[in-house]
Each structure stands twice: as C-alpha cells, then as structure tokens.
Motif scaffolding. Structure first.
Motif, PDB file in Angstrom:
ATOM      1  N   HIS A 166      76.571  70.776  77.070  1.00  0.00           N
ATOM      2  CA  HIS A 166      76.455  69.412  76.425  1.00  0.00           C
ATOM      3  C   HIS A 166      77.809  69.402  75.639  1.00  0.00           C
ATOM      4  O   HIS A 166      78.066  70.019  74.710  1.00  0.00           O
ATOM      5  CB  HIS A 166      75.217  69.511  75.515  1.00  0.00           C
ATOM      6  N   ALA A 191      69.331  80.139  74.151  1.00  0.00           N
ATOM      7  CA  ALA A 191      69.294  78.942  74.554  1.00  0.00           C
ATOM      8  C   ALA A 191      70.254  78.068  74.142  1.00  0.00           C
ATOM      9  O   ALA A 191      70.759  77.117  74.795  1.00  0.00           O
ATOM     10  CB  ALA A 191      67.769  78.499  74.222  1.00  0.00           C
ATOM     11  N   GLN A 192      70.378  78.358  72.858  1.00  0.00           N
ATOM     12  CA  GLN A 192      71.586  77.578  72.107  1.00  0.00           C
ATOM     13  C   GLN A 192      72.800  77.434  72.860  1.00  0.00           C
ATOM     14  O   GLN A 192      73.557  76.475  72.963  1.00  0.00           O
ATOM     15  CB  GLN A 192      71.651  78.107  70.695  1.00  0.00           C
ATOM     16  N   ASP A 229      66.119  84.925  72.425  1.00  0.00           N
ATOM     17  CA  ASP A 229      66.032  83.919  73.399  1.00  0.00           C
ATOM     18  C   ASP A 229      66.439  82.625  72.878  1.00  0.00           C
ATOM     19  O   ASP A 229      67.001  81.709  73.668  1.00  0.00           O
ATOM     20  CB  ASP A 229      64.385  83.696  73.761  1.00  0.00           C
ATOM     21  N   VAL A 230      66.222  82.454  71.726  1.00  0.00           N
ATOM     22  CA  VAL A 230      66.662  81.171  70.931  1.00  0.00           C
ATOM     23  C   VAL A 230      68.073  81.114  70.911  1.00  0.00           C
ATOM     24  O   VAL A 230      68.798  80.223  71.277  1.00  0.00           O
ATOM     25  CB  VAL A 230      66.229  81.206  69.547  1.00  0.00           C
ATOM     26  N   ARG A 242      67.533  72.516  72.300  1.00  0.00           N
ATOM     27  CA  ARG A 242      68.684  73.311  72.164  1.00  0.00           C
ATOM     28  C   ARG A 242      68.156  74.975  71.859  1.00  0.00           C
ATOM     29  O   ARG A 242      68.885  75.766  72.182  1.00  0.00           O
ATOM     30  CB  ARG A 242      69.676  72.768  71.146  1.00  0.00           C
ATOM     31  N   ASP A 243      66.952  74.678  70.970  1.00  0.00           N
ATOM     32  CA  ASP A 243      66.555  75.831  70.650  1.00  0.00           C
ATOM     33  C   ASP A 243      65.741  76.839  71.717  1.00  0.00           C
ATOM     34  O   ASP A 243      65.307  77.739  71.512  1.00  0.00           O
ATOM     35  CB  ASP A 243      65.770  75.916  69.336  1.00  0.00           C
ATOM     36  N   GLY A 244      65.535  75.892  72.635  1.00  0.00           N
ATOM     37  CA  GLY A 244      64.640  76.814  73.892  1.00  0.00           C
ATOM     38  C   GLY A 244      63.311  76.558  73.673  1.00  0.00           C
ATOM     39  O   GLY A 244      62.562  77.216  74.425  1.00  0.00           O
ATOM     40  N   LEU A 257      58.464  79.821  75.324  1.00  0.00           N
ATOM     41  CA  LEU A 257      58.749  80.141  74.209  1.00  0.00           C
ATOM     42  C   LEU A 257      58.118  79.063  73.277  1.00  0.00           C
ATOM     43  O   LEU A 257      57.456  79.321  72.329  1.00  0.00           O
ATOM     44  CB  LEU A 257      59.955  80.185  74.009  1.00  0.00           C
ATOM     45  N   TYR A 272      72.736  75.772  75.896  1.00  0.00           N
ATOM     46  CA  TYR A 272      72.864  74.202  75.809  1.00  0.00           C
ATOM     47  C   TYR A 272      74.196  73.776  75.333  1.00  0.00           C
ATOM     48  O   TYR A 272      74.688  72.850  75.699  1.00  0.00           O
ATOM     49  CB  TYR A 272      71.819  73.764  74.544  1.00  0.00           C
ATOM     50  N   ASP A 273      74.808  74.756  74.596  1.00  0.00           N
ATOM     51  CA  ASP A 273      76.200  74.178  73.684  1.00  0.00           C
ATOM     52  C   ASP A 273      77.095  74.257  75.087  1.00  0.00           C
ATOM     53  O   ASP A 273      78.199  73.353  75.269  1.00  0.00           O
ATOM     54  CB  ASP A 273      76.537  75.042  72.732  1.00  0.00           C
ATOM     55  N   ARG A 281      61.673  86.528  68.597  1.00  0.00           N
ATOM     56  CA  ARG A 281      62.193  85.695  69.729  1.00  0.00           C
ATOM     57  C   ARG A 281      63.419  85.257  69.689  1.00  0.00           C
ATOM     58  O   ARG A 281      64.049  84.364  70.568  1.00  0.00           O
ATOM     59  CB  ARG A 281      61.425  84.875  70.237  1.00  0.00           C
ATOM     60  N   MET A 282      64.181  85.503  68.319  1.00  0.00           N
ATOM     61  CA  MET A 282      65.651  84.953  68.251  1.00  0.00           C
ATOM     62  C   MET A 282      66.608  85.077  69.270  1.00  0.00           C
ATOM     63  O   MET A 282      67.351  84.529  69.629  1.00  0.00           O
ATOM     64  CB  MET A 282      65.941  85.285  66.948  1.00  0.00           C
TER      65      MET A 282
END
Lengths: 135, 135
Positions: free
Chosen positions: A131, A123-124, A119-120, B75-77, B98, A127-128, A116-117
DNA sequence: CAGTATCCAAAAAGATACTG
DNA sequence: CAGTATCTTTTTGGATACTG
C-alpha cells in the motif's frame, strides 16, 4: 428510574447486540475497552494501588485522564475507591469482584494479542509493502 | 526495518507489559479495543459483510470512521479485504483466523459485561446517589 | 498525596459532497 | 457500491498551577 417507557435497547437475551446505538451496555463496554480503561484495569490486576503508583504503572497517562477513567470505572462498579483517613491522603484503588472477573477476560485478550504479535507485525509489513505510503 | 537499536519494549515473555508506553502491542490492543474497533470486529463475527452492510450493523458509525477502522484492522491482520471485480464494486470484509480468535475473546468480554449489567446499573445508581451531580 | 482547574494544541467525530 | 475529500464542531490530550 421511574417508568421510562424507552422502546428500549438490547435485550440481554439470547442474541446480544452491543452493536446497537442506545444499548445500555455499549457505553460500559466503551469504558472498559476505551483508550485508558483497559490499561487502567490491567494496571490494577495484580493488586490495589494508590493513585500515583497506578499512574506510574499506566505509562503515559495524564493525571486528568486517570482521574476521569477511575471515576467512570468506579461508577460502573469495576473499581472500588478506598480513601484512607489521615493526612497526607492515601487513597487506594482496587478491583471489585466484577472488575476482577472482567479484567481476567481483558487479560486473556491482551495476552492473546501479545502472543500473536509476530503475525501482526508480519501483516503490517505485508500491508505496508503493498500500500502506497501516502500519495 | 533497518537495525533500529530500540532499547525496546515489552518482552513478549513471562510478565507482560502492554502498560508500557512504546510497547509495540499497545497500539494494536488499542485498535481492537478502541471506540469502533471492538464493535467492528463484533459486527463481522457472524460472517463476512460488505461495507454498507457492516456500516448498517455497527449502528452510528460514520463512513469515514468505518473506513479508517477497517484499514487499521486490515493492516494488523485481523480483517481480510476482498475486492470483488465488476461494477458496481462489491467489497467483502471477513475476519482472518487471527481476527476470529481475537474476536472470540472480545465476545466473551462483551457477553460477560452484558450478563452483569444488572450489577453495573446498581453500581451506577448507588454512585449517583452518593455523588453530587455537579456543583 | 490525591486530586481539581485552566488553557492550549491536537485529534477525532460529523456532515456533506463528490468520484471510480 | 465503496470509498475519498473537505470543512466544521467536539472531544481529548498535555502541561502547568493550585488546594485540602
């Protein structure tokens, strides 16, 4: 042991609570999920290895940390230490049955994360974007 | 971003290698298996919670640590942060899809450990019997 | 080879206080 | 309530050296 009248922790019963401080299984879970515990177990997943080979496999671990990690995992019964006789020493580490069954679950977890990387990473990035880096 | 020509790490392909330093999934795995990551995810397993409730649930965690852990997981979702409006603030944390699927695997792991605690305790006792306390 | 011992630097845990 | 700031204390990590 001796009758320690600990008001004691987490009933291994129906509802489980590793979340409680003082639960005996919590430190154990920490050993296998901790910084190096998980990687060490995964490193042994495909078969027994000797200290240095394992160290090469778990990229970045220091001798000290590997020694400590192995000691904890051996004490908890996840890893078996087999000191061959002779010189120079040849010590092999292998997973016990308990270690292997546990590592299988750990592997499932790592594999899931790996798959699932995308997706991760998304998401990162999101987020960045929203934020502040650090005011 | 920008064309980083990283010689780069762990192909998410067939053989997986979180074991490699520099593997992008390794820090992520560390977030969810780390000291508080696992307990925080497990704490959210049964439903959304607000900061303080979660803090009470994850026994022993400090505010600072919980804030940090939640930030990393968000952050990682794995976790969704839902800031309700109004005052005083009410912020809810919940697992994302997730996060939930990952936590299910984490739960399987914790549950397995919990169920095998008798073996672990026996191993520890045997180890302590045969190893000097500390010379 | 398989570790232990040491020392230093860096990071994380804790406690307390304070703000939107 | 939901955090951030700050400061202190403990734990780790990393590099180097040494032993059975």
């Amino acid at each position: 042991m001796s009758a320690t009248s600990t008001p004691n922790p987490c009933p291994s019963a129906p509802r489980f609570e590793v979340l409680a401080r003082g639960c005996v299984s919590r430190p154990v879970l920490e050993h296998i999920t901790g910084r190096w515990g998980a990687l060490t177990l995964l490193g042994l997943r495909e078969g027994p290895l000797r200290f240095s080979a394992l160290r090469r496999r778990v990229d970045g671990i220091a001798e000290k940390a590997l020694a400590q990690t192995l000691r904890a995992l051996e004490r908890d019964g996840f890893v078996h230490r087999d000191p061959g006789e002779g010189y120079p020493s040849r010590v092999e580490y292998r997973l016990t049955e308990l270690g292997a069954s546990t590592t299988a679950l750990l592997y499932a977890l790592a594999d899931h994360v790996e798959s699932r990387m995308p997706d991760v990473l998304a998401a990162q990035a999101a987020y960045d974007r929203t934020h502040p880096p650090r005011p």
